[in-house]
Design a protein around this motif. Structure first.
Motif, PDB file in Angstrom:
ATOM      1  N   TRP A 148      -1.064  12.850  25.396  1.00  0.00           N
ATOM      2  CA  TRP A 148      -0.019  11.886  25.753  1.00  0.00           C
ATOM      3  C   TRP A 148      -0.394  11.161  27.027  1.00  0.00           C
ATOM      4  CZ3 TRP A 148       2.656  12.326  30.370  1.00  0.00           C
ATOM      5  CH2 TRP A 148       2.629  13.576  31.010  1.00  0.00           C
ATOM      6  N   ARG A 149       0.077   9.928  27.119  1.00  0.00           N
ATOM      7  CA  ARG A 149      -0.185   9.086  28.292  1.00  0.00           C
ATOM      8  C   ARG A 149       1.118   8.424  28.721  1.00  0.00           C
ATOM      9  NH1 ARG A 149      -5.056  10.516  29.672  1.00  0.00           N
ATOM     10  NH2 ARG A 149      -5.192   8.652  30.971  1.00  0.00           N
ATOM     11  N   MET A 150       1.236   8.110  29.980  1.00  0.00           N
ATOM     12  CA  MET A 150       2.307   7.244  30.476  1.00  0.00           C
ATOM     13  C   MET A 150       1.650   6.000  31.064  1.00  0.00           C
ATOM     14  SD  MET A 150       5.598   9.356  31.905  1.00  0.00           S
ATOM     15  CE  MET A 150       4.822  10.227  33.264  1.00  0.00           C
ATOM     16  N   SER A 151       1.751   4.898  30.346  1.00  0.00           N
ATOM     17  CA  SER A 151       1.136   3.643  30.781  1.00  0.00           C
ATOM     18  C   SER A 151       2.161   2.781  31.494  1.00  0.00           C
ATOM     19  CB  SER A 151       0.559   2.896  29.578  1.00  0.00           C
ATOM     20  OG  SER A 151      -0.533   3.592  29.026  1.00  0.00           O
ATOM     21  N   ARG A 152       1.744   2.251  32.643  1.00  0.00           N
ATOM     22  CA  ARG A 152       2.654   1.440  33.459  1.00  0.00           C
ATOM     23  C   ARG A 152       2.262  -0.027  33.517  1.00  0.00           C
ATOM     24  NH1 ARG A 152       2.718   6.594  35.453  1.00  0.00           N
ATOM     25  NH2 ARG A 152       4.760   7.410  36.115  1.00  0.00           N
ATOM     26  N   THR A 153       1.120  -0.371  32.953  1.00  0.00           N
ATOM     27  CA  THR A 153       0.676  -1.772  32.932  1.00  0.00           C
ATOM     28  C   THR A 153       0.203  -2.112  31.517  1.00  0.00           C
ATOM     29  OG1 THR A 153      -1.652  -1.311  33.430  1.00  0.00           O
ATOM     30  CG2 THR A 153      -0.136  -1.536  35.318  1.00  0.00           C
ATOM     31  N   PRO A 154       0.260  -3.401  31.154  1.00  0.00           N
ATOM     32  CA  PRO A 154      -0.268  -3.796  29.845  1.00  0.00           C
ATOM     33  C   PRO A 154      -1.726  -3.406  29.647  1.00  0.00           C
ATOM     34  CG  PRO A 154       1.092  -5.550  30.753  1.00  0.00           C
ATOM     35  CD  PRO A 154       0.942  -4.528  31.845  1.00  0.00           C
ATOM     36  N   LYS A 155      -2.521  -3.449  30.729  1.00  0.00           N
ATOM     37  CA  LYS A 155      -3.930  -3.054  30.594  1.00  0.00           C
ATOM     38  C   LYS A 155      -4.058  -1.588  30.198  1.00  0.00           C
ATOM     39  CE  LYS A 155      -6.246  -6.395  33.591  1.00  0.00           C
ATOM     40  NZ  LYS A 155      -7.094  -6.589  34.813  1.00  0.00           N
ATOM     41  N   GLU A 156      -3.199  -0.757  30.753  1.00  0.00           N
ATOM     42  CA  GLU A 156      -3.234   0.662  30.391  1.00  0.00           C
ATOM     43  C   GLU A 156      -2.811   0.874  28.938  1.00  0.00           C
ATOM     44  OE1 GLU A 156      -0.716   2.405  33.334  1.00  0.00           O
ATOM     45  OE2 GLU A 156      -2.368   2.839  34.693  1.00  0.00           O
ATOM     46  N   VAL A 157      -1.793   0.132  28.504  1.00  0.00           N
ATOM     47  CA  VAL A 157      -1.383   0.224  27.100  1.00  0.00           C
ATOM     48  C   VAL A 157      -2.537  -0.182  26.197  1.00  0.00           C
ATOM     49  CG1 VAL A 157       0.152  -0.711  25.331  1.00  0.00           C
ATOM     50  CG2 VAL A 157       1.057  -0.165  27.587  1.00  0.00           C
ATOM     51  N   GLN A 158      -3.177  -1.304  26.531  1.00  0.00           N
ATOM     52  CA  GLN A 158      -4.293  -1.797  25.720  1.00  0.00           C
ATOM     53  C   GLN A 158      -5.447  -0.810  25.709  1.00  0.00           C
ATOM     54  OE1 GLN A 158      -4.499  -4.920  23.895  1.00  0.00           O
ATOM     55  NE2 GLN A 158      -6.065  -3.581  23.042  1.00  0.00           N
ATOM     56  N   ARG A 159      -5.694  -0.156  26.837  1.00  0.00           N
ATOM     57  CA  ARG A 159      -6.790   0.804  26.932  1.00  0.00           C
ATOM     58  C   ARG A 159      -6.582   1.980  25.971  1.00  0.00           C
ATOM     59  NH1 ARG A 159      -6.566   2.353  32.444  1.00  0.00           N
ATOM     60  NH2 ARG A 159      -7.159   0.196  32.846  1.00  0.00           N
ATOM     61  N   ASN A 160      -5.326   2.272  25.658  1.00  0.00           N
ATOM     62  CA  ASN A 160      -5.012   3.390  24.767  1.00  0.00           C
ATOM     63  C   ASN A 160      -4.597   2.934  23.383  1.00  0.00           C
ATOM     64  OD1 ASN A 160      -5.153   5.912  26.551  1.00  0.00           O
ATOM     65  ND2 ASN A 160      -3.945   4.510  27.812  1.00  0.00           N
ATOM     66  N   ALA A 161      -4.937   1.691  23.029  1.00  0.00           N
ATOM     67  CA  ALA A 161      -4.605   1.170  21.704  1.00  0.00           C
ATOM     68  C   ALA A 161      -5.476   1.824  20.647  1.00  0.00           C
ATOM     69  CB  ALA A 161      -4.793  -0.343  21.682  1.00  0.00           C
ATOM     70  N   GLY A 162      -5.018   1.768  19.409  1.00  0.00           N
ATOM     71  CA  GLY A 162      -5.810   2.274  18.291  1.00  0.00           C
ATOM     72  C   GLY A 162      -5.279   3.580  17.753  1.00  0.00           C
ATOM     73  N   SER A 163      -5.408   3.758  16.449  1.00  0.00           N
ATOM     74  CA  SER A 163      -4.961   5.001  15.821  1.00  0.00           C
ATOM     75  C   SER A 163      -5.780   6.179  16.336  1.00  0.00           C
ATOM     76  CB  SER A 163      -5.114   4.914  14.299  1.00  0.00           C
ATOM     77  OG  SER A 163      -4.260   3.949  13.761  1.00  0.00           O
ATOM     78  N   ARG A 164      -5.136   7.334  16.395  1.00  0.00           N
ATOM     79  CA  ARG A 164      -5.801   8.571  16.795  1.00  0.00           C
ATOM     80  C   ARG A 164      -5.604   9.573  15.669  1.00  0.00           C
ATOM     81  NH1 ARG A 164      -9.417   7.952  20.251  1.00  0.00           N
ATOM     82  NH2 ARG A 164      -9.292  10.187  20.723  1.00  0.00           N
ATOM     83  N   TYR A 165      -6.665   9.856  14.941  1.00  0.00           N
ATOM     84  CA  TYR A 165      -6.573  10.780  13.813  1.00  0.00           C
ATOM     85  C   TYR A 165      -6.885  12.190  14.295  1.00  0.00           C
ATOM     86  CZ  TYR A 165      -6.381   6.620  10.918  1.00  0.00           C
ATOM     87  OH  TYR A 165      -5.998   5.416  10.355  1.00  0.00           O
ATOM     88  N   GLY A 166      -5.874  13.017  14.288  1.00  0.00           N
ATOM     89  CA  GLY A 166      -6.036  14.388  14.759  1.00  0.00           C
ATOM     90  C   GLY A 166      -4.798  14.821  15.508  1.00  0.00           C
ATOM     91  N   PRO A 167      -4.764  16.066  15.947  1.00  0.00           N
ATOM     92  CA  PRO A 167      -3.561  16.604  16.577  1.00  0.00           C
ATOM     93  C   PRO A 167      -3.278  15.957  17.928  1.00  0.00           C
ATOM     94  CG  PRO A 167      -5.382  18.154  16.763  1.00  0.00           C
ATOM     95  CD  PRO A 167      -5.849  17.060  15.862  1.00  0.00           C
TER      96      PRO A 167
END
Length: 418
Positions: A148-167
């Motif tokens: 899990w992440r807590m993103s506070r800026t759009p850049k942080e959200v974008q950095r964690n974009a994309g599906s994550r397959y797994g637990p």
């Protein structure tokens, strides 16, 4: 907490009576609720078979366990019943269904599918409607794994974009977000948001500070073994990884692995999923993979559920609540999101045929668990009784009998953590 029983539990079965029984019966999805409720005292851990589970299952206080069991996705699944203008037997209540994609071309390209969830998260932060986004992304130290992440800026959200397959356990960060007492949005799986919805009935902080609940239409959570198999094919050790990207940089994009010493490997989405993989048991009995506890759900829109080529990136967007409608309207007005043509529920059936199959079969499967005298999942507002009418008697009996036999053979059981 009042429940309206639609799966006839009093006649055919029961739910688990403890966290330990949720885990041992195979109905734990590893959402992280146990970690949140205990404020980190019971952290999630990765088991030897590649699933996230609470590290201890018998050290909760009575108050903690009651709170967990009231919301646990291995106990109950419940839709959010709003006065939406449309209702479909399979897809539930909704305000609108459309094609959609991120307004920013780079955001659209880098994200999974059309980048709708990423675009909405960025829009909420850019417009100050949320101070943070609770979502998931790659573990910086072990990029094949997710956290899990807590993103506070759009850049942080974008950095964690994309599906994550797994637990992954997004709710492990829920208490951290709530304690800040600042507006936030959550992007998580449908089962996770089902737990958030249930918890909101006994924790008024959720409705006060969680301004948006966003999800994907989920095909099931695989255990980590699926990714390890691919690494073994490449001859790469997990300790050598610098990148493990499951989706994105195209639609669906290629799975890409990079090592710290500069090697790189790619396979297609179809090659990654040439075999289904080890899907969590709870996913096989999921009453709500379509996100009926969300404000907005985004999904792939490939005919027959299989991509035939790369494209610019599109999502199906299901708006379920008034809050979701207002968020979509604002994101479109701000050019953060583009909404295309309307989609009908029957078109969604053709995009997600496996979801329709499971919806029709689910009550029979749950009855199979009940006949085996193992715990099942209670449902509220999800119409399983009506959906089951689509199955003929022979097919219903087949689903029930096969599930019962697997349960009696211990196919769904799990060892408890020690």
């Amino acid at each position: 907490m009042e429940r309206r029983n639609e799966t006839n539990l009093s006649d055919i079965g029961r739910t688990a009576t403890s966290v330990a029984e949720v885990v041992s019966s195979g109905l734990c999805i590893g959402c992280g609720l146990c970690e949140a409720v205990t404020v980190g005292r019971v952290p999630m851990h990765l088991t030897g078979y590649g699933a996230l589970r609470p590290s201890i299952v018998n050290k909760f206080t009575r108050q903690e366990e009651d709170r967990i069991l009231a919301a646990c996705p291995g106990i109950i699944a419940e839709s959010r019943l709003e006065n939406a203008p449309h209702t479909d037997l399979v897809w539930g209540s909704y305000f609108s269904m459309n094609y959609g994609w991120a307004g920013d071309p780079e955001r659209r390209f880098a994200s999974s599918s059309g980048g709708v969830l990423t675009a909405l998260g960025c829009h909420l932060l850019e417009t100050k409607k949320a101070d943070l986004i609770l979502h998931v992304g790659p573990d910086p130290d072990m990029p094949m794994r997710s956290r899990w992440r807590m993103s506070r800026t759009p850049k942080e959200v974008q950095r964690n974009a994309g599906s994550r397959y797994g637990p992954v356990a997004p709710l492990a960060g829920l208490e951290n977000a709530l304690q800040l007492e600042k507006p936030f949005a959550i992007i998580a799986k449908p089962c996770d948001l089902g737990a958030v919805h249930r918890l909101s009935k006994i924790d008024d902080r959720i409705d006060r500070v969680c301004v948006a609940r966003l999800t994907l239409v989920c095909g099931g959570q695989s255990r980590l073994g699926k990714s390890i198999e691919r690494l073994n094919e490449f001859g790469v050790l997990e300790s050598e990884l610098a990148l493990f990207r499951y989706r994105g940089f195209g639609n669906p994009g290629r799975i890409r692995v990079e090592t710290r010493d500069g090697r790189a490997f790619e396979i297609t989405y179809a090659e990654f999923w040439k075999e289904e993989g080890d899907i969590e048991t709870r996913c096989k009995f999921c009453p709500d993979a379509l996100g009926e506890a969300s404000d907005i759900a985004a999904t792939d829109v490939w005919p027959g559920a299989n991509p035939t080529d790369e494209d610019a990136g599109f999502n199906g967007v299901i708006c379920r609540t008034q809050a979701g409608k207002e968020l979509l309207d604002g994101a479109v007005a701000g050019d953060d999101l583009v909404l295309g043509d309307s989609i009908t529920p029957r078109q969604f059936d053709s995009f997600q045929p496996h979801q329709v199959h499971k919806k029709h079969a689910l009550l029979a499967r749950l009855q199979g668990l009940a006949h085996a005298k193992t715990p099942m999942i209670e449902t509220v507002g999800l119409r399983l009784d009506k959906l089951a009418e689509a199955l003929d008697a022979d097919r219903r009996q087949e689903e029930t009998s096969a599930t019962m036999q697997r349960a009696l053979a211990g196919r769904f059981s799990e060892p408890l953590p020690t």
